[in-house]
Design a protein around this motif. Structure first.
Motif: not given
Length: 296
Positions: A1-13, A195-205
């Protein structure tokens, strides 16, 4: 899944941003190219919709983000649905748990509301704004248009004033209650995260990151709390959730796969049949549609 924080932070340009101490403030047009997508963030955030609108689906509920509204969103996963032909622009403040705790602890002695703890709250809380908070948003938008960025000190001072204006607004008591509950927890609740996030296809990391734990610590604490492995627990929870959607909604099988966190339809069909003795489609044909209360 896309981490929106990382997506924005590492594209400041590409995505305009300002940084103040532990804060990330981003001003951007939504880059989503698909109508619906799964997204997550390991930080809580406040987001002000500047123009356009979008739907956020979390834990079986839906929120409309529209121009002029401010929302507080807990960290974790969600499904974002956008209007591809209309666009959506927002300014968002990503705030780590540690910084949130510091803010509420510093302000506890100054706002008039009585601290309230351990109250269950929704994953998204719409916030009321006053003249101060509205003025801060406009000031921040002006900052983004300037060639020279303000100092971190100025940004943090302005944000603290903004945050305080939200805390003292009596209409934001649910927001204040949630923040108070954070200060009384030594660690992020692993149970609440799962309990709040099991329905999302997140990795264990990614689950570990939301829980503010290393992967090794996450696995160890998970086994102690749930007395099983993450993979086994997630599979059971996702199958139960998918079964509930089959029984109580008319969603398509592909939508159920997407909303239950499974990799793809073939994987879902195989594990569903192993568990319940029939393919999802055949099971649905055999069972009458039920309401959420379980009645035909």
């Amino acid at each position: 899944m896309t981490n929106v924080y990382d997506f924005l932070k590492y594209q400041p340009e590409t995505y305009r941003q300002l940084v103040g101490k532990d804060l990330l403030m981003a001003y951007y047009d939504c880059p989503q190219s698909r109508q619906r997508d799964e997204i997550f963030t390991h930080h809580c955030y406040l987001t002000f919709s500047v123009s356009g609108s979008k739907w956020i689906h979390r834990q079986g509920k839906t929120w409309l983000f529209s121009a002029g509204n401010l929302e507080f969103c807990k960290k974790g996963g969600f499904i974002q649905e956008v209007f591809l032909d209309k666009g959506y622009r927002a300014v968002t403040f990503y705030v780590p748990d540690v910084y949130l705790k510091q803010l509420i602890q510093n302000f506890r002695h100054f706002y008039r509301g009585q601290p309230t703890t351990n109250q269950a709250t929704e994953p998204i809380i719409e916030l009321a704004m006053n003249e101060t908070s509205t003025g801060f948003i406009q000031t921040l938008l002006n900052f983004f248009e300037q060639e020279l960025s303000p100092t971190e000190t100025i940004l943090e001072e302005r944000f603290r004033e903004f945050f305080y204006s939200l805390l003292i607004n009596p209409d934001n008591h649910t927001f204040v209650a949630y923040l108070n509950s954070l200060t009384d927890r030594p660690h992020t609740s692993l149970y609440e995260v799962m309990e709040s996030n099991y329905m999302y296809n997140l990795s264990l990391e990614e689950y570990a990151r939301i829980a503010n734990r290393s992967l090794a610590t996450f696995k160890r604490e998970f086994k102690k709390l749930f007395v099983t492995t993450p993979a086994q627990w997630l599979m059971q929870k996702r199958l139960d959730y998918a079964l509930a959607l089959l029984n109580t909604t008319q969603k398509s099988i592909s939508d159920i796969v997407f909303e239950s966190g499974f990799e793809n339809s073939s994987h879902f069909s195989r594990v569903f049949k192993d568990k319940f003795g029939a393919s999802p489609l055949h099971y649905r044909k055999q069972k009458p549609l039920q309401t959420e209360a379980g009645r035909p």
